[in-house]
Design a protein around this motif. Structure first.
Motif, PDB file in Angstrom:
ATOM      1  N   ALA A  38     -47.784  43.032   5.015  1.00 33.11           N
ATOM      2  CA  ALA A  38     -47.920  43.810   3.779  1.00 33.11           C
ATOM      3  C   ALA A  38     -49.361  44.276   3.595  1.00 33.11           C
ATOM      4  CB  ALA A  38     -47.466  42.967   2.580  1.00 33.11           C
ATOM      5  N   LEU A  39     -50.317  43.406   3.876  1.00 29.98           N
ATOM      6  CA  LEU A  39     -51.733  43.794   3.792  1.00 29.98           C
ATOM      7  C   LEU A  39     -52.062  44.863   4.828  1.00 29.98           C
ATOM      8  CD1 LEU A  39     -53.379  40.311   3.163  1.00 29.98           C
ATOM      9  CD2 LEU A  39     -53.005  42.163   1.493  1.00 29.98           C
TER      10      LEU A  39
ATOM     11  N   LEU B 164     -49.958  47.116   5.915  1.00 28.49           N
ATOM     12  CA  LEU B 164     -49.410  48.362   5.375  1.00 28.49           C
ATOM     13  C   LEU B 164     -50.384  48.994   4.372  1.00 28.49           C
ATOM     14  CD1 LEU B 164     -45.617  47.674   4.673  1.00 28.49           C
ATOM     15  CD2 LEU B 164     -46.589  49.273   6.329  1.00 28.49           C
ATOM     16  N   ILE B 165     -50.963  48.171   3.523  1.00 27.31           N
ATOM     17  CA  ILE B 165     -51.922  48.673   2.537  1.00 27.31           C
ATOM     18  C   ILE B 165     -53.147  49.247   3.242  1.00 27.31           C
ATOM     19  CG2 ILE B 165     -53.448  48.000   0.642  1.00 27.31           C
ATOM     20  CD1 ILE B 165     -51.202  45.920  -0.108  1.00 27.31           C
TER      21      ILE B 165
ATOM     22  N   ALA C  81     -52.262  52.537   4.763  1.00 27.20           N
ATOM     23  CA  ALA C  81     -52.194  53.538   3.694  1.00 27.20           C
ATOM     24  C   ALA C  81     -53.591  54.040   3.349  1.00 27.20           C
ATOM     25  CB  ALA C  81     -51.514  52.951   2.455  1.00 27.20           C
ATOM     26  N   GLY C  82     -54.561  53.129   3.280  1.00 26.16           N
ATOM     27  CA  GLY C  82     -55.942  53.534   3.017  1.00 26.16           C
ATOM     28  C   GLY C  82     -56.473  54.437   4.116  1.00 26.16           C
TER      29      GLY C  82
ATOM     30  N   PRO D  57     -49.881  56.729  -0.843  1.00 24.98           N
ATOM     31  CA  PRO D  57     -49.652  55.880  -2.021  1.00 24.98           C
ATOM     32  C   PRO D  57     -48.312  55.146  -1.997  1.00 24.98           C
ATOM     33  CG  PRO D  57     -50.517  58.009  -2.681  1.00 24.98           C
ATOM     34  CD  PRO D  57     -50.186  58.109  -1.217  1.00 24.98           C
TER      35      PRO D  57
ATOM     36  N   THR E 293     -46.755  54.113   0.697  1.00 22.14           N
ATOM     37  CA  THR E 293     -46.915  53.025   1.660  1.00 22.14           C
ATOM     38  C   THR E 293     -47.688  51.873   1.038  1.00 22.14           C
ATOM     39  OG1 THR E 293     -46.881  54.628   3.465  1.00 22.14           O
ATOM     40  CG2 THR E 293     -47.777  52.449   3.968  1.00 22.14           C
ATOM     41  N   ALA E 294     -48.733  52.185   0.294  1.00 25.20           N
ATOM     42  CA  ALA E 294     -49.523  51.138  -0.372  1.00 25.20           C
ATOM     43  C   ALA E 294     -48.676  50.387  -1.394  1.00 25.20           C
ATOM     44  CB  ALA E 294     -50.753  51.753  -1.035  1.00 25.20           C
ATOM     45  N   VAL E 295     -47.882  51.110  -2.168  1.00 24.69           N
ATOM     46  CA  VAL E 295     -47.009  50.466  -3.151  1.00 24.69           C
ATOM     47  C   VAL E 295     -45.967  49.593  -2.454  1.00 24.69           C
ATOM     48  CG1 VAL E 295     -45.221  50.901  -4.893  1.00 24.69           C
ATOM     49  CG2 VAL E 295     -47.389  52.151  -4.983  1.00 24.69           C
TER      50      VAL E 295
ATOM     51  N   GLY F  12     -46.289  48.118   0.447  1.00 23.01           N
ATOM     52  CA  GLY F  12     -46.992  46.932   0.925  1.00 23.01           C
ATOM     53  C   GLY F  12     -47.263  45.945  -0.195  1.00 23.01           C
ATOM     54  N   GLY F  13     -47.708  46.463  -1.338  1.00 22.16           N
ATOM     55  CA  GLY F  13     -47.973  45.591  -2.480  1.00 22.16           C
ATOM     56  C   GLY F  13     -46.703  44.928  -2.992  1.00 22.16           C
TER      57      GLY F  13
END
Length: 132
Positions: free
Chosen positions: A17-18, A20-21, A24-25, A118, A120-122, A124-125
């Motif tokens: 998950a991290l 993925l975040i 995304a960045g 965004p 992808t970040a969501v 992952g979170g």
């Protein structure tokens, strides 16, 4: 499944998950670099087999943590799909995998990665939160 195995599975899913975040960045801030990374998938045996070994590990971890989530069947079947598709792609000729990655890396405009980042970040979170 033992508590230790569930905890290890949880840790692997949290690390994914991290990741993925972080991806995304990268897609948001350096989309051309992200596309270069995409184009490299399957380019060497180490990248090809390494990618799918890690991908299968995440799939197994999703299976391992499934009973500890609010949606065990979704996590179980997502894990089964990821492990199975990783096995199939690993067995396919590496040049097919690389050609598919290059096809998308050459056609996706950089802005498309920025638009999708965004989400992808969501995702992952949310994944991190659900398994924590």
């Amino acid at each position: 499944m033992t508590e230790l195995a569930t905890d290890l599975s949880r840790l692997i899913v949290q690390l994914f998950a991290l990741w993925l975040i972080a991806v995304a960045g990268l897609c948001l801030l350096r989309p051309r670099l992200a596309l270069e990374g995409l184009g490299a998938m399957g380019s060497t045996p180490l990248i090809h087999f390494g990618e799918h070994t890690l991908r299968a590990l995440v799939g197994l971890a999703l299976i391992g943590v499934s009973d500890a989530t609010p949606w065990p069947q979704y996590f179980l079947w997502a894990g089964v799909f990821i492990v199975g598709s990783s096995a199939l792609i690993t067995l396919a000729p590496r040049r097919w995998h690389h050609a598919y990655a290059m096809f998308w890396a050459e056609r996706l405009p950089p802005w498309s990665l920025q638009v999708l980042a965004p989400f992808t970040a969501v995702a992952g979170g949310a994944l991190f939160w659900v398994v924590s």
